[in-house]
Design an enzyme around this catalytic site. Structure first.
Site, PDB file in Angstrom:
ATOM      1  N   HIS A 123     -47.232 -10.749  14.328  1.00  0.00           N
ATOM      2  CA  HIS A 123     -46.333 -11.510  14.027  1.00  0.00           C
ATOM      3  C   HIS A 123     -45.077 -12.774  14.886  1.00  0.00           C
ATOM      4  O   HIS A 123     -44.307 -13.342  14.301  1.00  0.00           O
ATOM      5  CB  HIS A 123     -45.159 -10.194  12.850  1.00  0.00           C
ATOM      6  CG  HIS A 123     -46.169  -9.883  11.891  1.00  0.00           C
ATOM      7  ND1 HIS A 123     -47.106 -10.465  11.006  1.00  0.00           N
ATOM      8  CD2 HIS A 123     -46.681  -8.129  11.633  1.00  0.00           C
ATOM      9  CE1 HIS A 123     -47.523  -9.511  10.236  1.00  0.00           C
ATOM     10  NE2 HIS A 123     -47.054  -8.531  11.010  1.00  0.00           N
ATOM     11  N   ASP A 159     -55.797  -5.916  11.636  1.00  0.00           N
ATOM     12  CA  ASP A 159     -54.300  -5.264  10.953  1.00  0.00           C
ATOM     13  C   ASP A 159     -54.602  -5.295   9.073  1.00  0.00           C
ATOM     14  O   ASP A 159     -54.573  -6.648   8.396  1.00  0.00           O
ATOM     15  CB  ASP A 159     -53.718  -6.086  10.979  1.00  0.00           C
ATOM     16  CG  ASP A 159     -52.069  -5.488  10.846  1.00  0.00           C
ATOM     17  OD1 ASP A 159     -51.254  -3.968  11.722  1.00  0.00           O
ATOM     18  OD2 ASP A 159     -51.483  -5.111   9.820  1.00  0.00           O
ATOM     19  N   HIS A 161     -51.672  -6.256   7.519  1.00  0.00           N
ATOM     20  CA  HIS A 161     -50.630  -8.111   7.309  1.00  0.00           C
ATOM     21  C   HIS A 161     -51.693  -8.980   8.490  1.00  0.00           C
ATOM     22  O   HIS A 161     -52.527  -8.883   9.107  1.00  0.00           O
ATOM     23  CB  HIS A 161     -49.297  -7.059   8.435  1.00  0.00           C
ATOM     24  CG  HIS A 161     -49.003  -6.365   7.982  1.00  0.00           C
ATOM     25  ND1 HIS A 161     -48.725  -5.127   8.758  1.00  0.00           N
ATOM     26  CD2 HIS A 161     -48.163  -5.764   6.931  1.00  0.00           C
ATOM     27  CE1 HIS A 161     -48.967  -3.675   7.764  1.00  0.00           C
ATOM     28  NE2 HIS A 161     -48.054  -4.401   6.457  1.00  0.00           N
ATOM     29  N   ASP A 246     -53.694  -0.681   9.733  1.00  0.00           N
ATOM     30  CA  ASP A 246     -53.339   0.358   8.472  1.00  0.00           C
ATOM     31  C   ASP A 246     -53.269  -0.619   7.172  1.00  0.00           C
ATOM     32  O   ASP A 246     -52.158  -0.391   6.226  1.00  0.00           O
ATOM     33  CB  ASP A 246     -51.355  -0.869   8.771  1.00  0.00           C
ATOM     34  CG  ASP A 246     -51.548  -1.881   9.338  1.00  0.00           C
ATOM     35  OD1 ASP A 246     -52.595  -2.255   9.537  1.00  0.00           O
ATOM     36  OD2 ASP A 246     -50.547  -2.971   9.754  1.00  0.00           O
TER      37      ASP A 246
HETATM   38 ZN    ZN Z   1     -49.651  -4.499  10.433  1.00  0.00          ZN
END
Ligand code: ZN
Length: 347
Positions: A123, A159, A161, A246
């Site tokens: 991120h 992931d 996200h 996740d």
């Molecule tokens: Zn994540």
């Protein structure tokens, strides 16, 4: 397989109760100690990334800002990202260890490496921290590989996200293909349908935004039909994986329904892909995964396969119709850029 671990990765800690915590690595360490894998895990040599190596991705001003947090008990960077006195050092070592892993697999004889680092990276943007991340480890590793003479690097990101920072690092370039399968809408809000890159990078950002509630069958469908076929057509010389756990059904920060076992299949696919394109050169970089036991289980499945073992079976179920039609739509979107992409089979 080379395994990169370092005590510094345990010393970075955010505010009390934060889900991105040292206990994540402790759970993995415990898993490896309690039931060692049936293969040799050779320790890789961790090192710090230099200022100039980090500056291939981040602005100098921002790096200095993170450096200023060193030795300071608490520095808040954004709503959910804060540093303690060790965070800067840990972020430098995470990026440097990813670089060391890239060098090691390019040089051989080991072709596979797993960097078990904290903080995560995908991120982090060029000029700011975000989503528990300070420096974009995967992007820095990709830039290092290019600076070492490679022409094409693929970053696969499963992931849960979307890796906004990784995508933005290479959005208008065709030397790094960034492919992500993620929950959408969800944090960070990027990785929408239509996020395909721009200019000479058009078609080199591959985005699979899946609705909440997807499980093994949906992920495997979109990965084998869309992600790997395009990634293989790109013909990279190195594969980096932003390995976040996740998407697991027990993860507290997302709403996907992946089993622990499916991570072994993801890794099987990653290895098959790397074997066909990069002579097996594959570097795993730990991103998310916030149920500590689920994280350790998923990492174990991945490591078993990276070590040459077989993935556990997962029930063979049909993907949800909504994801099948989304995948068809995505295939249509990318077809002009990747006409030679062919479906990828686990058998
Ligand atoms: Zn994540």
């Amino acid at each position: 397989m080379l395994l990169y671990r370092d005590p510094l990765f345990h010393l970075h800690r955010q505010a009390p109760g934060h889900p991105e915590r040292p206990e994540r690595l402790e759970a993995i360490d415990r898993m490896l100690a309690d039931a060692p894998l049936a293969c040799e895990l050779r320790p890789g040599e961790c090192r710090d990334a230099t200022f100039d190596e980090i500056a291939r991705v981040h602005s100098r001003e921002y790096i200095r800002m993170v450096a200023a947090s060193g030795g300071v008990p608490h520095t808040q960077f954004d709503g959910d990202t804060s540093a303690n006195g060790h965070s800067y050092a840990a972020a430098c070592r995470a990026a440097g260890s990813a670089i060391a892993a890239v060098d090691a697999v390019l040089e051989g004889p080991d072709r596979r490496a797993f960097v078990l680092s904290r903080p995560p990276g995908h991120h982090a943007e060029a000029t700011h921290a975000a989503g528990f991340c300070f420096f974009n480890t995967a992007a820095i590793a990709a830039e290092h590989a290019l600076a070492s003479g490679l022409s094409r690097v693929c970053i696969l990101d499963w992931d849960v996200h979307h890796g906004n920072g990784s995508m933005h690092s290479f959005y208008d370039r065709n030397d790094v293909l960034y492919a992500s399968v993620h929950e959408y809408p969800h944090y960070p809000g990027t990785g929408r349908l239509g996020d395909i890159g721009r200019g000479s990078g058009e078609g080199y950002t591959v985005t699979a935004p899946l609705p909440a509630g997807c499980g093994d069958a949906e992920y495997l469908h979109v990965m084998t039909q869309l992600i790997y076929p395009i990634a293989r057509a790109f013909a990279p010389e190195l594969v980096l994986v932003s390995a976040g756990y996740d998407g697991h059904r027990r993860d507290p920060l997302a709403s996907m329904r992946l089993s622990s076992q499916v991570y072994g299949l993801f890794t099987t696919l990653d290895c098959m892909f790397a074997d066909t394109c990069t002579d097996g050169r594959l570097v795993y970089l730990l991103e998310g995964g916030y149920d500590t036991d689920a994280l350790a289980e998923g990492v174990r499945e991945s490591m078993t396969v990276l070590c040459g073992g077989r993935a556990a079976e997962v029930p063979d179920t049909s993907p949800h119709a909504e994801v099948v039609s989304l995948t068809d739509r995505l295939l249509e979107q990318y077809q002009p850029y990747w006409p030679a992409a062919e479906a990828f089979s686990l058998t």
